[in-house]
Design a protein around this motif. Sequence first.
Motif, PDB file in Angstrom:
ATOM      1  N   UNK A 130      -6.000  19.846   8.819  1.00 17.35           N
ATOM      2  CA  UNK A 130      -6.362  19.967  10.236  1.00 17.35           C
ATOM      3  C   UNK A 130      -5.166  19.703  11.150  1.00 17.35           C
ATOM      4  N   UNK A 131      -4.056  19.225  10.579  1.00 13.03           N
ATOM      5  CA  UNK A 131      -2.859  18.963  11.367  1.00 13.03           C
ATOM      6  C   UNK A 131      -2.586  17.494  11.607  1.00 13.03           C
ATOM      7  N   UNK A 132      -3.519  16.624  11.298  1.00  7.71           N
ATOM      8  CA  UNK A 132      -3.340  15.186  11.480  1.00  7.71           C
ATOM      9  C   UNK A 132      -2.416  14.652  10.394  1.00  7.71           C
ATOM     10  N   UNK A 133      -1.442  13.823  10.784  1.00 11.16           N
ATOM     11  CA  UNK A 133      -0.551  13.211   9.797  1.00 11.16           C
ATOM     12  C   UNK A 133      -0.421  11.723  10.092  1.00 11.16           C
ATOM     13  N   UNK A 134      -0.114  10.966   9.055  1.00 15.36           N
ATOM     14  CA  UNK A 134      -0.064   9.514   9.180  1.00 15.36           C
ATOM     15  C   UNK A 134       0.936   8.957   8.176  1.00 15.36           C
ATOM     16  N   UNK A 135       1.903   8.142   8.630  1.00 18.49           N
ATOM     17  CA  UNK A 135       2.779   7.447   7.684  1.00 18.49           C
ATOM     18  C   UNK A 135       2.086   6.162   7.205  1.00 18.49           C
ATOM     19  N   UNK A 136       2.153   5.890   5.909  1.00 18.42           N
ATOM     20  CA  UNK A 136       1.526   4.710   5.340  1.00 18.42           C
ATOM     21  C   UNK A 136       2.561   3.954   4.514  1.00 18.42           C
ATOM     22  N   UNK A 137       2.687   2.653   4.757  1.00 23.93           N
ATOM     23  CA  UNK A 137       3.641   1.832   4.006  1.00 23.93           C
ATOM     24  C   UNK A 137       3.042   1.427   2.657  1.00 23.93           C
ATOM     25  N   UNK A 138       3.890   0.974   1.759  1.00 21.70           N
ATOM     26  CA  UNK A 138       3.412   0.550   0.443  1.00 21.70           C
ATOM     27  C   UNK A 138       2.509  -0.675   0.540  1.00 21.70           C
ATOM     28  N   UNK A 139       2.807  -1.578   1.470  1.00 14.51           N
ATOM     29  CA  UNK A 139       1.954  -2.763   1.614  1.00 14.51           C
ATOM     30  C   UNK A 139       0.560  -2.394   2.112  1.00 14.51           C
ATOM     31  N   UNK A 140       0.449  -1.385   2.957  1.00 14.28           N
ATOM     32  CA  UNK A 140      -0.867  -0.920   3.406  1.00 14.28           C
ATOM     33  C   UNK A 140      -1.630  -0.273   2.261  1.00 14.28           C
ATOM     34  N   UNK A 141      -0.928   0.464   1.415  1.00 14.37           N
ATOM     35  CA  UNK A 141      -1.588   1.099   0.271  1.00 14.37           C
ATOM     36  C   UNK A 141      -2.138   0.049  -0.698  1.00 14.37           C
ATOM     37  N   UNK A 142      -1.361  -1.011  -0.940  1.00 18.18           N
ATOM     38  CA  UNK A 142      -1.772  -2.029  -1.910  1.00 18.18           C
ATOM     39  C   UNK A 142      -2.767  -3.012  -1.311  1.00 18.18           C
ATOM     40  N   UNK A 143      -2.464  -3.531  -0.132  1.00 16.00           N
ATOM     41  CA  UNK A 143      -3.313  -4.574   0.449  1.00 16.00           C
ATOM     42  C   UNK A 143      -4.452  -4.013   1.297  1.00 16.00           C
ATOM     43  N   UNK A 144      -4.190  -2.959   2.049  1.00 15.76           N
ATOM     44  CA  UNK A 144      -5.213  -2.390   2.916  1.00 15.76           C
ATOM     45  C   UNK A 144      -6.178  -1.476   2.191  1.00 15.76           C
TER      46      UNK A 144
END
Length: 73
Positions: A24-38
Amino acid sequence: MRALFEARIEDLGPGDFVIVECRCGHSLPISSSTLVHGLRLQPYDRIMDLEGRLRCRECDTKGQAVVSIKWAN
């Protein structure tokens, strides 16, 4: 720095981000800590496996993501 097809969350450094782009065109940067903890993923999970697991916040579609890595170096 590893190739995208073999990179795991644990390979990401402090300035590295996973860029998730939806069709749809939406993009988001995600850090490694967000992937593991969030998102509560495991450090040994492959980055490419995220494509089918993530849901877009804009259009609520699951499995339509394109994943890439923004390396700090």
